[in-house]
Design an enzyme around this catalytic site. Structure first.
Site: not given
Ligand SMILES: C=C1C[C@]23C[C@@]1(O)CC[C@H]2[C@@]12CC[C@H](O)[C@@](C)(C(=O)O1)[C@H]2[C@@H]3C(=O)O
Ligand SMILES: O=C(O)CCC(=O)C(=O)O
Ligand SMILES: [Fe+2]
Length: 334
Positions: A204, A206, A261, A271
């Site tokens: 994904h 961020d 990543h 981890r």
């Molecule tokens: C599958 C998902 C988890 C996420 C929200 C989403 O619908 C798509 C983006 C995901 C992500 C990736 C980065 C961060 O870990 C996170 C908190 C964010 O802002 O976008 C996660 C979301 C999540 O875990 O709720």
């Molecule tokens: O746990 C990690 O090292 C990365 C996790 C990550 O990419 C995320 O939480 O968005």
């Molecule tokens: Fe991430």
């Protein structure tokens, strides 16, 4: 997360072929180096990713939070479940987001505003919630300060004026930032069965402006290079890793790239990672910064607010190309 019970869910968690080369040419930025602003911009253009040393975040804050996090993840499943399910804040196990993504992971997702530290989370620390709360707050405060500095150096390197054009969005009291503690338990049984690794956190980008990641000394993080090759990032528990997020890609009109990543679970060691996701206020328009745009240059993206992007992102699956919906000319790659 108990390994035995989790194994029964393995079939839905993806696996990955292990051999991926180490990212040996990772840009390492020393915050005290007068050249750091140029090196950061170069790293963000090439990879959307770099490592920060000489960061001035006290090691004591880092180790205290890591030990609090482990204290939580070592609780019984029923105790941890009291802090869940994530909505999006709170404790989650295996399910990531609400659109069907799963991984070999358990986590706590928290609001970075000290006042709003989820009540659900604090219920787990009935005995002494203040210890956990202060470990989280001290750590977040120190990491935020470093994130502001990094964004100001990036602004300097790009000749963006004023130099706080990016950092002020994170400093804003309405900044929509969040914080995540991830725990990836080892999964030796699976390797014995198939020689493959379980995906801990699927690929994904961020969505926010910038993410500041710190992990213990267990490998697992991989980034995807421009041409599509995945490389492993050697862990370094004393340093931080910076990810460019989608919002920063848009604000620089694609000059800095958000990095794809993922994390693979380690077969031998657990981890633990902690990530601060710096986002702008919900009402902020995410558009290319005027001081960066050439005379005839047009935005590659349709106009949207962070609230609109976040709503759309949270409806997507992890691996989706979230920015695609907002590109004026949809790209085929990513
Ligand atoms: C599958 C998902 C988890 C996420 C929200 C989403 O619908 C798509 C983006 C995901 C992500 C990736 C980065 C961060 O870990 C996170 C908190 C964010 O802002 O976008 C996660 C979301 C999540 O875990 O709720
Ligand atoms: O746990 C990690 O090292 C990365 C996790 C990550 O990419 C995320 O939480 O968005
Ligand atoms: Fe991430």
């Amino acid at each position: 997360m108990v390994v035995q019970s989790a194994l029964t869910h393995c079939s839905s968690i993806k696996t990955c072929n292990k051999p991926v080369t180490d990212f040996t040419s990772i840009p390492v930025i020393n915050l005290g180096d007068p050249e750091s602003k140029f090196l950061m911009v170069k790293a963000c253009e090439e990879y959307g990713f770099f490592k920060v040393v000489n960061h001035r975040v006290p090691m004591e804050f880092i180790t205290r939070l890591e030990s609090e996090a482990l204290g939580f993840f070592n609780l019984s499943q029923s105790e941890k479940d009291k802090a869940g399910p994530p909505d999006p804040f709170g404790y989650g196990s295996k399910r990531i987001g609400s659109n069907g993504d799963v991984g070999w992971i358990e986590y706590l997702l928290l609001n970075t505003n000290p006042q709003v530290l989820s009540l659900k989370t604090l219920t787990v620390f009935r005995e002494n919630p203040e210890i956990f709360r202060s470990a989280v707050n001290d750590y977040i405060q120190a990491v935020k300060t470093m994130a502001y500095e990094v964004l100001e150096l990036i602004a300097d390197g790009l000749k963006i004026e004023p130099r706080d054009a990016l950092s002020k969005l994170l400093r804003d009291e309405n900044s929509d930032s969040c914080f995540r503690l991830n725990h990836y338990p080892p999964c030796p049984e699976l390797e014995a069965l198939s020689g493959r690794n379980l995906v801990g956190f699927g690929e994904h980008t961020d969505p926010q402006i910038i993410s500041v990641l710190r992990s213990n000394n267990t490998s697992g993080l991989q980034i995807c290079l421009k041409e599509g090759t995945w490389v492993s990032v050697p862990p370094d528990e004393t340093s931080f890793f910076i990810n460019v997020g989608d919002a920063l890609q848009v604000m620089t009109n694609g000059r800095l790239r958000s990095v794809k990543h993922r994390v693979l679970a380690n077969t031998q060691k657990s981890r633990v990672s902690m990530i601060y996701f710096g986002g702008p206020p919900l009402s902020e328009k995410i558009v290319p910064l005027t001081s960066l745009m050439g005379k005839q240059e047009e935005s590659l993206y349709k106009e949207f607010t962070w609230s609109e992007y976040k709503t759309s992102a949270y409806k997507s699956r992890l691996a989706d190309h979230r920015l695609g919906l907002f590109e004026k000319t949809p790209s085929t790659n990513q």
